[in-house]
Design a protein around this motif. Structure first.
Motif, PDB file in Angstrom:
ATOM      1  N   PHE A 107      -1.627  11.442  -0.603  1.00 32.60           N
ATOM      2  CA  PHE A 107      -0.260  11.466  -1.126  1.00 32.60           C
ATOM      3  C   PHE A 107       0.682  11.464   0.081  1.00 32.60           C
ATOM      4  CE2 PHE A 107      -2.177  14.387  -4.630  1.00 32.60           C
ATOM      5  CZ  PHE A 107      -2.622  13.285  -5.354  1.00 32.60           C
ATOM      6  N   ILE A 108       1.792  10.780  -0.031  1.00 32.27           N
ATOM      7  CA  ILE A 108       2.749  10.744   1.087  1.00 32.27           C
ATOM      8  C   ILE A 108       4.147  11.077   0.592  1.00 32.27           C
ATOM      9  CG2 ILE A 108       3.762   9.363   2.940  1.00 32.27           C
ATOM     10  CD1 ILE A 108       1.376   7.565   2.933  1.00 32.27           C
ATOM     11  N   ASN A 109       4.769  12.047   1.227  1.00 33.70           N
ATOM     12  CA  ASN A 109       6.189  12.291   0.975  1.00 33.70           C
ATOM     13  C   ASN A 109       7.002  11.769   2.149  1.00 33.70           C
ATOM     14  OD1 ASN A 109       8.749  14.013   1.537  1.00 33.70           O
ATOM     15  ND2 ASN A 109       8.367  14.254  -0.649  1.00 33.70           N
ATOM     16  N   THR A 110       8.085  11.073   1.834  1.00 36.88           N
ATOM     17  CA  THR A 110       9.079  10.746   2.847  1.00 36.88           C
ATOM     18  C   THR A 110      10.421  11.281   2.373  1.00 36.88           C
ATOM     19  OG1 THR A 110       9.228   8.581   1.787  1.00 36.88           O
ATOM     20  CG2 THR A 110       8.054   8.660   3.881  1.00 36.88           C
ATOM     21  N   ASP A 130     -10.313   5.002   9.126  1.00 31.76           N
ATOM     22  CA  ASP A 130      -9.884   3.595   9.118  1.00 31.76           C
ATOM     23  C   ASP A 130      -8.800   3.335   8.068  1.00 31.76           C
ATOM     24  OD1 ASP A 130     -11.482   2.862  11.140  1.00 31.76           O
ATOM     25  OD2 ASP A 130     -12.972   1.795   9.914  1.00 31.76           O
ATOM     26  N   GLU A 131      -8.968   3.928   6.899  1.00 27.31           N
ATOM     27  CA  GLU A 131      -7.974   3.744   5.838  1.00 27.31           C
ATOM     28  C   GLU A 131      -6.650   4.385   6.255  1.00 27.31           C
ATOM     29  OE1 GLU A 131      -9.865   3.046   1.575  1.00 27.31           O
ATOM     30  OE2 GLU A 131     -10.136   5.130   2.196  1.00 27.31           O
ATOM     31  N   ILE A 149      -2.966   2.555   6.835  1.00 23.52           N
ATOM     32  CA  ILE A 149      -1.736   3.029   6.190  1.00 23.52           C
ATOM     33  C   ILE A 149      -0.649   3.286   7.242  1.00 23.52           C
ATOM     34  CG2 ILE A 149      -0.731   4.928   4.840  1.00 23.52           C
ATOM     35  CD1 ILE A 149      -2.582   3.311   3.117  1.00 23.52           C
ATOM     36  N   VAL A 150      -1.057   3.941   8.340  1.00 25.36           N
ATOM     37  CA  VAL A 150      -0.078   4.254   9.394  1.00 25.36           C
ATOM     38  C   VAL A 150       0.457   2.958   9.998  1.00 25.36           C
ATOM     39  CG1 VAL A 150       0.241   5.328  11.670  1.00 25.36           C
ATOM     40  CG2 VAL A 150      -1.030   6.531   9.890  1.00 25.36           C
ATOM     41  N   ASN A 151      -0.416   1.975  10.157  1.00 23.70           N
ATOM     42  CA  ASN A 151      -0.006   0.675  10.684  1.00 23.70           C
ATOM     43  C   ASN A 151       1.019   0.018   9.751  1.00 23.70           C
ATOM     44  OD1 ASN A 151      -0.142  -1.610  12.381  1.00 23.70           O
ATOM     45  ND2 ASN A 151      -1.531  -2.593  10.908  1.00 23.70           N
ATOM     46  N   SER A 152       0.754   0.147   8.479  1.00 21.11           N
ATOM     47  CA  SER A 152       1.650  -0.435   7.492  1.00 21.11           C
ATOM     48  C   SER A 152       2.995   0.312   7.467  1.00 21.11           C
ATOM     49  CB  SER A 152       0.904  -0.393   6.160  1.00 21.11           C
ATOM     50  OG  SER A 152       1.751  -0.379   5.096  1.00 21.11           O
ATOM     51  N   ILE A 153       2.955   1.625   7.670  1.00 24.55           N
ATOM     52  CA  ILE A 153       4.190   2.417   7.793  1.00 24.55           C
ATOM     53  C   ILE A 153       4.988   1.932   9.004  1.00 24.55           C
ATOM     54  CG2 ILE A 153       5.045   4.727   8.439  1.00 24.55           C
ATOM     55  CD1 ILE A 153       2.763   5.872   6.668  1.00 24.55           C
ATOM     56  N   GLN A 154       4.278   1.709  10.104  1.00 25.58           N
ATOM     57  CA  GLN A 154       4.948   1.274  11.335  1.00 25.58           C
ATOM     58  C   GLN A 154       5.673  -0.059  11.107  1.00 25.58           C
ATOM     59  OE1 GLN A 154       4.063  -1.381  13.634  1.00 25.58           O
ATOM     60  NE2 GLN A 154       5.802  -0.760  14.909  1.00 25.58           N
ATOM     61  N   LYS A 155       4.967  -1.001  10.480  1.00 29.24           N
ATOM     62  CA  LYS A 155       5.571  -2.314  10.217  1.00 29.24           C
ATOM     63  C   LYS A 155       6.798  -2.193   9.313  1.00 29.24           C
ATOM     64  CE  LYS A 155       1.687  -5.520  10.613  1.00 29.24           C
ATOM     65  NZ  LYS A 155       0.560  -5.961   9.795  1.00 29.24           N
ATOM     66  N   ALA A 156       6.661  -1.371   8.282  1.00 26.07           N
ATOM     67  CA  ALA A 156       7.765  -1.223   7.325  1.00 26.07           C
ATOM     68  C   ALA A 156       8.986  -0.584   7.989  1.00 26.07           C
ATOM     69  CB  ALA A 156       7.318  -0.402   6.120  1.00 26.07           C
ATOM     70  N   THR A 157       8.751   0.410   8.853  1.00 25.08           N
ATOM     71  CA  THR A 157       9.899   1.048   9.526  1.00 25.08           C
ATOM     72  C   THR A 157      10.586   0.043  10.442  1.00 25.08           C
ATOM     73  OG1 THR A 157       8.477   1.914  11.291  1.00 25.08           O
ATOM     74  CG2 THR A 157       9.002   3.402   9.483  1.00 25.08           C
ATOM     75  N   ASP A 214       0.867  -1.179   0.000  1.00 27.59           N
ATOM     76  CA  ASP A 214       0.000   0.000   0.000  1.00 27.59           C
ATOM     77  C   ASP A 214       0.904   1.229   0.000  1.00 27.59           C
ATOM     78  OD1 ASP A 214       0.713   0.757   2.714  1.00 27.59           O
ATOM     79  OD2 ASP A 214      -0.607  -0.853   3.382  1.00 27.59           O
ATOM     80  N   ILE A 215       0.280   2.404  -0.096  1.00 25.34           N
ATOM     81  CA  ILE A 215       1.056   3.640  -0.230  1.00 25.34           C
ATOM     82  C   ILE A 215       1.937   3.905   0.999  1.00 25.34           C
ATOM     83  CG2 ILE A 215      -0.794   5.137   0.667  1.00 25.34           C
ATOM     84  CD1 ILE A 215       0.054   7.233  -1.454  1.00 25.34           C
TER      85      ILE A 215
END
Lengths: 334, 334
Positions: B139-142, B102-103, B107-115, B66-67
């Protein structure tokens, strides 16, 4: 025919490379950016500051600035608010298909000028293009890296009872300037955004005192909101004096007409400093000696009682609690 | 009633603070982020890498990713491609008003796992909300900062005649997975994006050789485009052998059906390494020992003649020039 940005400019392919090389690398020329690797690489040692901001201001051009200058100053100022000397910025565009190449060039030119004034370099970047209707002309993210001088320790949690609260100048110009452009309002005098990079102002302040406790720029949510943030983070109360807060006549008039409170209007070239009482006079003097701190004033002080509260003595002599911004009278102001 | 993100969540005021504290700081918990100052502050010394990427992939959820995970891996991988150990990321959201809470939480949960997998920390962030129709969901910038080990000097301009070209695995999965989700295509087997953080793969490679010349991840524009970039930057030609390039059956089938060439399809968990011939065997072995390099293969070599050109020996035994991507068959793939 007018040149417009196409979806293909964001593909990573040939047109994308041409756009990057002709429109960006040439205008923003520096050796780090010119390498075109996936990351910029540089030597740096010490206490670093790192920050990010996306900019979605609408319209993208307004009196006193545009989204390009804003993207540079926004991140430069966030770095400066940690006491850092801003050094390197990243620059990431999200472009709506159909944006005029001329408009993009103007923005890039304005970015170039702002980086020159702020003495920072754009060292890495990214360009995405989305289909028409999936963005609003142009969004810009900048992230930044800076270096904090030894002995400097600035944080929103460092305010102490007895400290003085200094504001670097008049409030409300940025928000009102963007709003006036958006809604086609015209005021008797043309009001301009206060948009400015504050690195040199902070450097001048640090040159006279390393004891500055807090720095924050009153952007979204305005002066009222960031004073609340500082009071909460430091677990203190902040007393301010309405009469000491400088506001330009045109801003007061516009706020009155629109039913807005200048305390909640965004600024982009102002800062609040919280400093020990002993250092207040010399910090204030240093600020007034800088172009962006000419109208600096002590607007209040820090107290121990009622932690988390911001209390204003009004010009009528009464006291009122100043809360954080609730709701959003002015969306997309930055 | 379903909770949705409102314009007010981007105001900098009360709701914005609640969103940041409840949805972001809690999930991504670390001491640097929790300070909530304008910049994150940390000590770091040496040769640093700094990069940025905005992510506008549509749809924001797709098979294999996901994004959110993409935003983490994209920047982690750009840092890794300079040989850096990725350390700190910034995270900036541009949210379209009306996005389901919820969406966003997913996404934030998925960011947490990836980090967590990539062993990086989100240390600073920003949230903007734009009105309905002014963005497409999210849209997400990192941006990211990493540190390059002493003695490592990796750049797209370092390829030398005689070097070997190694590809870390099969190509085309990310682009085809996103496209299939977008267009509701179904393949006999469910094809997943290869989305993955490549920091550990690069670390394993650097553990056996500090002589790696170039690293690049074939994202937008695919393998063909980044080989062209490397050939141009290094002023060499690159010869590849079609038969050596691993492509999964499902990707080949989908490409045939859609009239696409896997050489131009985006990957998000692959890399190309250009290494001196002497080091190729040990680097390849190290790659195959890592989960994300299991199918690594030498796919070609670097030559002096025809600088800037990429030439492929086809499975029919003929040679053809492989150009950079022209046009964009798959917009908004990352």
């Amino acid at each position: 025919m007018e040149n417009r940005i196409l979806l293909t400019h964001g593909s990573g392919g040939k047109l994308a490379h041409e756009l990057v090389e002709k429109s960006f690398v040439k205008a923003l020329a520096n050796p780090l950016l010119a390498k075109l690797d996936d990351s910029a690489v540089f030597d740096l040692s010490g206490k670093l500051a790192f920050t990010t901001d996306s900019h979605v201001v609408s319209p993208i051009f307004y009196p006193g600035g545009d989204i390009g200058k804003l993207a540079v100053c926004g991140t430069v100022n966030d770095l400066a608010m940690s006491g850092a000397k801003p050094l390197y910025l990243s620059l990431a565009f999200i472009i709506e298909e159909g944006l005029l190449q001329d408009e993009l060039d103007k923005i890039v030119n304005s970015i170039q000028k702002a980086t020159k004034e702020a003495e920072v370099e754009i060292v890495t970047g990214d360009t995405k293009v989305v289909n028409r209707g999936s963005a609003d002309k142009l969004f810009i993210n900048t992230a930044g890296v800076g270096i904090i001088p030894q002995g400097v320790n600035i944080s929103g949690s460092n305010a102490r009872p007895g400290d003085k609260v200094i504001l670097s100048g008049t409030i409300g110009e940025h928000g009102i300037a963007v709003l006036s452009q958006r809604q086609g309002l015209s005021f008797s005098t043309q009001l301009e955004s206060d948009l400015a990079p504050l690195g040199s102002l902070v450097a001048d302040m640090l040159a006279v005192s390393h004891n500055i406790h807090c720095l924050r720029d009153p952007t979204r949510g305005g002066l009222a909101t960031i004073l609340n943030e500082l009071a909460e983070q430091s677990k203190v109360s902040i007393r301010i004096n309405e009469e000491k807060i400088p506001v330009r006549e045109e801003v007061l008039a516009a706020c009155e007409m629109l039913g807005l409170d200048p305390l909640y209007i965004a600024n982009e070239g102002k800062l609040v400093a919280i400093v020990p009482a002993l250092d207040a006079t010399k910090v204030l003097k240093a600020m007034r000696g800088n172009h962006y701190g000419k109208s600096a004033a002590v607007i209040g002080e820090v107290r121990a009682e009622n932690p988390g509260r911001v209390i204003m003595k009004t010009s009528l002599g009464t006291s009122r609690i100043i809360d954080m911004l609730v709701g959003d009278p002015l969306p997309r102001i930055c």
